[in-house]
Design a protein around this motif. Sequence first.
Motif, PDB file in Angstrom:
ATOM      1  N   SER A 135       7.157  15.932  12.735  1.00 48.14           N
ATOM      2  CA  SER A 135       6.517  15.333  13.921  1.00 48.14           C
ATOM      3  C   SER A 135       5.610  16.314  14.658  1.00 48.14           C
ATOM      4  O   SER A 135       5.481  16.251  15.882  1.00 48.14           O
ATOM      5  CB  SER A 135       7.587  14.784  14.874  1.00 48.14           C
ATOM      6  N   GLY A 136       4.989  17.208  13.920  1.00 47.76           N
ATOM      7  CA  GLY A 136       4.028  18.129  14.514  1.00 47.76           C
ATOM      8  C   GLY A 136       4.636  19.333  15.194  1.00 47.76           C
ATOM      9  O   GLY A 136       3.948  20.031  15.952  1.00 47.76           O
ATOM     10  N   ARG A 137       5.894  19.623  14.935  1.00 49.03           N
ATOM     11  CA  ARG A 137       6.569  20.749  15.582  1.00 49.03           C
ATOM     12  C   ARG A 137       5.807  22.057  15.410  1.00 49.03           C
ATOM     13  O   ARG A 137       5.735  22.874  16.324  1.00 49.03           O
ATOM     14  CB  ARG A 137       7.984  20.901  15.010  1.00 49.03           C
ATOM     15  N   TYR A 138       5.210  22.258  14.240  1.00 46.82           N
ATOM     16  CA  TYR A 138       4.559  23.533  13.925  1.00 46.82           C
ATOM     17  C   TYR A 138       3.041  23.488  14.057  1.00 46.82           C
ATOM     18  O   TYR A 138       2.349  24.380  13.575  1.00 46.82           O
ATOM     19  CB  TYR A 138       4.932  23.956  12.496  1.00 46.82           C
ATOM     20  N   ALA A 139       2.512  22.458  14.711  1.00 52.57           N
ATOM     21  CA  ALA A 139       1.062  22.240  14.745  1.00 52.57           C
ATOM     22  C   ALA A 139       0.292  23.416  15.335  1.00 52.57           C
ATOM     23  O   ALA A 139      -0.848  23.687  14.943  1.00 52.57           O
ATOM     24  CB  ALA A 139       0.745  20.967  15.531  1.00 52.57           C
ATOM     25  N   ALA A 140       0.895  24.139  16.272  1.00 52.23           N
ATOM     26  CA  ALA A 140       0.201  25.267  16.906  1.00 52.23           C
ATOM     27  C   ALA A 140      -0.129  26.378  15.915  1.00 52.23           C
ATOM     28  O   ALA A 140      -1.024  27.196  16.169  1.00 52.23           O
ATOM     29  CB  ALA A 140       1.044  25.829  18.040  1.00 52.23           C
ATOM     30  N   LEU A 141       0.561  26.403  14.778  1.00 50.78           N
ATOM     31  CA  LEU A 141       0.300  27.444  13.781  1.00 50.78           C
ATOM     32  C   LEU A 141      -1.046  27.260  13.108  1.00 50.78           C
ATOM     33  O   LEU A 141      -1.580  28.200  12.514  1.00 50.78           O
ATOM     34  CB  LEU A 141       1.408  27.449  12.725  1.00 50.78           C
ATOM     35  N   ASP A 142      -1.606  26.058  13.186  1.00 47.50           N
ATOM     36  CA  ASP A 142      -2.921  25.794  12.595  1.00 47.50           C
ATOM     37  C   ASP A 142      -4.070  26.304  13.463  1.00 47.50           C
ATOM     38  O   ASP A 142      -5.215  26.362  12.996  1.00 47.50           O
ATOM     39  CB  ASP A 142      -3.118  24.283  12.390  1.00 47.50           C
ATOM     40  N   THR A 143      -3.789  26.659  14.696  1.00 49.34           N
ATOM     41  CA  THR A 143      -4.844  27.036  15.639  1.00 49.34           C
ATOM     42  C   THR A 143      -5.495  28.360  15.252  1.00 49.34           C
ATOM     43  O   THR A 143      -4.811  29.377  15.130  1.00 49.34           O
ATOM     44  CB  THR A 143      -4.278  27.155  17.061  1.00 49.34           C
ATOM     45  N   PRO A 144      -6.814  28.401  15.066  1.00 52.97           N
ATOM     46  CA  PRO A 144      -7.488  29.674  14.773  1.00 52.97           C
ATOM     47  C   PRO A 144      -7.415  30.599  15.983  1.00 52.97           C
ATOM     48  O   PRO A 144      -7.363  30.148  17.135  1.00 52.97           O
ATOM     49  CB  PRO A 144      -8.931  29.258  14.500  1.00 52.97           C
ATOM     50  N   GLY A 145      -7.418  31.896  15.722  1.00 53.51           N
ATOM     51  CA  GLY A 145      -7.397  32.861  16.812  1.00 53.51           C
ATOM     52  C   GLY A 145      -6.981  34.231  16.332  1.00 53.51           C
ATOM     53  O   GLY A 145      -6.851  34.489  15.130  1.00 53.51           O
ATOM     54  N   ASN A 146      -6.775  35.115  17.287  1.00 55.94           N
ATOM     55  CA  ASN A 146      -6.435  36.503  16.971  1.00 55.94           C
ATOM     56  C   ASN A 146      -4.925  36.664  16.763  1.00 55.94           C
ATOM     57  O   ASN A 146      -4.243  37.323  17.547  1.00 55.94           O
ATOM     58  CB  ASN A 146      -6.931  37.431  18.084  1.00 55.94           C
ATOM     59  N   TRP A 147      -4.423  36.054  15.700  1.00 55.99           N
ATOM     60  CA  TRP A 147      -3.024  36.244  15.342  1.00 55.99           C
ATOM     61  C   TRP A 147      -2.790  37.710  14.988  1.00 55.99           C
ATOM     62  O   TRP A 147      -3.649  38.375  14.404  1.00 55.99           O
ATOM     63  CB  TRP A 147      -2.662  35.367  14.148  1.00 55.99           C
ATOM     64  N   LYS A 148      -1.637  38.221  15.342  1.00 51.85           N
ATOM     65  CA  LYS A 148      -1.301  39.600  15.020  1.00 51.85           C
ATOM     66  C   LYS A 148      -1.290  39.786  13.502  1.00 51.85           C
ATOM     67  O   LYS A 148      -0.768  38.948  12.765  1.00 51.85           O
ATOM     68  CB  LYS A 148       0.070  39.972  15.581  1.00 51.85           C
ATOM     69  N   THR A 149      -1.863  40.885  13.052  1.00 54.47           N
ATOM     70  CA  THR A 149      -1.930  41.157  11.617  1.00 54.47           C
ATOM     71  C   THR A 149      -1.032  42.332  11.249  1.00 54.47           C
ATOM     72  O   THR A 149      -0.662  43.149  12.094  1.00 54.47           O
ATOM     73  CB  THR A 149      -3.363  41.476  11.176  1.00 54.47           C
ATOM     74  N   VAL A 150      -0.711  42.402   9.958  1.00 55.81           N
ATOM     75  CA  VAL A 150       0.025  43.526   9.382  1.00 55.81           C
ATOM     76  C   VAL A 150      -0.888  44.201   8.376  1.00 55.81           C
ATOM     77  O   VAL A 150      -1.493  43.534   7.523  1.00 55.81           O
ATOM     78  CB  VAL A 150       1.313  43.044   8.684  1.00 55.81           C
ATOM     79  N   ASP A 151      -1.031  45.515   8.468  1.00 53.03           N
ATOM     80  CA  ASP A 151      -1.865  46.252   7.525  1.00 53.03           C
ATOM     81  C   ASP A 151      -1.232  46.239   6.130  1.00 53.03           C
ATOM     82  O   ASP A 151      -0.031  46.520   5.979  1.00 53.03           O
ATOM     83  CB  ASP A 151      -2.051  47.696   7.979  1.00 53.03           C
ATOM     84  N   LYS A 152      -2.047  45.919   5.117  1.00 54.90           N
ATOM     85  CA  LYS A 152      -1.584  45.903   3.735  1.00 54.90           C
ATOM     86  C   LYS A 152      -2.688  46.417   2.817  1.00 54.90           C
ATOM     87  O   LYS A 152      -3.880  46.176   3.065  1.00 54.90           O
ATOM     88  CB  LYS A 152      -1.214  44.480   3.298  1.00 54.90           C
ATOM     89  N   PRO A 153      -2.307  47.107   1.739  1.00 55.55           N
ATOM     90  CA  PRO A 153      -3.296  47.386   0.689  1.00 55.55           C
ATOM     91  C   PRO A 153      -3.581  46.089  -0.062  1.00 55.55           C
ATOM     92  O   PRO A 153      -2.897  45.079   0.125  1.00 55.55           O
ATOM     93  CB  PRO A 153      -2.576  48.405  -0.204  1.00 55.55           C
ATOM     94  N   ARG A 154      -4.572  46.120  -0.928  1.00 56.63           N
ATOM     95  CA  ARG A 154      -4.916  44.887  -1.641  1.00 56.63           C
ATOM     96  C   ARG A 154      -3.856  44.490  -2.662  1.00 56.63           C
ATOM     97  O   ARG A 154      -3.733  43.315  -3.007  1.00 56.63           O
ATOM     98  CB  ARG A 154      -6.280  45.047  -2.324  1.00 56.63           C
ATOM     99  N   SER A 155      -3.110  45.454  -3.157  1.00 59.93           N
ATOM    100  CA  SER A 155      -2.007  45.173  -4.073  1.00 59.93           C
ATOM    101  C   SER A 155      -0.709  45.598  -3.411  1.00 59.93           C
ATOM    102  O   SER A 155      -0.568  46.756  -2.997  1.00 59.93           O
ATOM    103  CB  SER A 155      -2.187  45.922  -5.394  1.00 59.93           C
ATOM    104  N   PHE A 156       0.227  44.687  -3.301  1.00 63.97           N
ATOM    105  CA  PHE A 156       1.491  44.998  -2.641  1.00 63.97           C
ATOM    106  C   PHE A 156       2.522  43.946  -3.018  1.00 63.97           C
ATOM    107  O   PHE A 156       2.223  42.977  -3.735  1.00 63.97           O
ATOM    108  CB  PHE A 156       1.315  45.033  -1.118  1.00 63.97           C
ATOM    109  N   ARG A 157       3.741  44.111  -2.532  1.00 62.78           N
ATOM    110  CA  ARG A 157       4.822  43.156  -2.788  1.00 62.78           C
ATOM    111  C   ARG A 157       5.110  42.349  -1.525  1.00 62.78           C
ATOM    112  O   ARG A 157       5.522  42.909  -0.510  1.00 62.78           O
ATOM    113  CB  ARG A 157       6.093  43.880  -3.230  1.00 62.78           C
ATOM    114  N   LEU A 158       4.857  41.053  -1.600  1.00 63.34           N
ATOM    115  CA  LEU A 158       5.239  40.140  -0.527  1.00 63.34           C
ATOM    116  C   LEU A 158       6.740  39.858  -0.643  1.00 63.34           C
ATOM    117  O   LEU A 158       7.284  39.796  -1.754  1.00 63.34           O
ATOM    118  CB  LEU A 158       4.426  38.859  -0.666  1.00 63.34           C
ATOM    119  N   ASN A 159       7.395  39.687   0.501  1.00 55.55           N
ATOM    120  CA  ASN A 159       8.829  39.389   0.473  1.00 55.55           C
ATOM    121  C   ASN A 159       9.127  38.026   1.082  1.00 55.55           C
ATOM    122  O   ASN A 159       8.711  37.737   2.214  1.00 55.55           O
ATOM    123  CB  ASN A 159       9.645  40.436   1.227  1.00 55.55           C
ATOM    124  N   LEU A 160       9.854  37.207   0.335  1.00 55.33           N
ATOM    125  CA  LEU A 160      10.374  35.936   0.817  1.00 55.33           C
ATOM    126  C   LEU A 160      11.842  36.109   1.177  1.00 55.33           C
ATOM    127  O   LEU A 160      12.622  36.630   0.377  1.00 55.33           O
ATOM    128  CB  LEU A 160      10.229  34.862  -0.258  1.00 55.33           C
TER     129      LEU A 160
END
Length: 231
Positions: free
Chosen positions: A121-146
């Motif tokens: 029911s749109g609970r997460y709709a605000a996540l679609d909003t463009p803007g200056n979301w905080k970023t994490v520095d990463k190299p181009r090759s790395f391991r993402l964690n789930l």
Amino acid sequence: MSSINGDLAVFMLSTSATTTRRVLTVLGATLALLTTLVTGSASAHGAVSDPPARHYDCYQRWAANWQSPEMATQDPMCYQAWKADPNAMWNWNGLFREGVKGNHQGAIPDGQLCSAGRAHSGRYAALDTPGNWKTVDKPRSFRLNLHDQSAHGADYIRVYATRQGFDPTTQRLRWSDLELVGQTGKISTGPTTPVEVNAAGRTGHHVLYTVWQASHLDQSYYFCSDVNFTG
């Protein structure tokens, strides 16, 4: 004397109203947390924890102080997300859709990728909003964690990155903005579930879009993570 009594009455009413608002706020936060604990664990599993999905990142940084006025200036994108629906952060492990049958693009319209097509029911709709979301520095090759709390496994995990030139601060995410940069086959999952990512040719702020197809049900999870590729 009547003036003093009147001022005292106004003061008492004002204090009572303030106290009531505080109590209601605390109750609201408590109910949101109980919702997560009671219903979330049965049907929800986790999120990308590194680089963190937007709602998971907001939860990690502000859950202990989510009513702080400082968030508005220090972290405006998380502020607008908390303000829109605090349950999106309390339920950070529940951003999924059921019955997609692998047709992710058919289930989720352009511009709504980060909210899984405005799931729940749109609970997460605000996540679609463009803007200056905080970023994490990463190299181009790395391991993402789930991070999968329930260890239900994955039929597959696919990681996409935005093309060079995409601007997350002004553009809503579309499928055509993405390129596949990492994937797995059927694997076990848990608190640590690494996925190799190779996002060659990118610099600056990008969005990583992770699709996690859980194994126990036809349940698909979708996550937007903001990274700054440093080369």
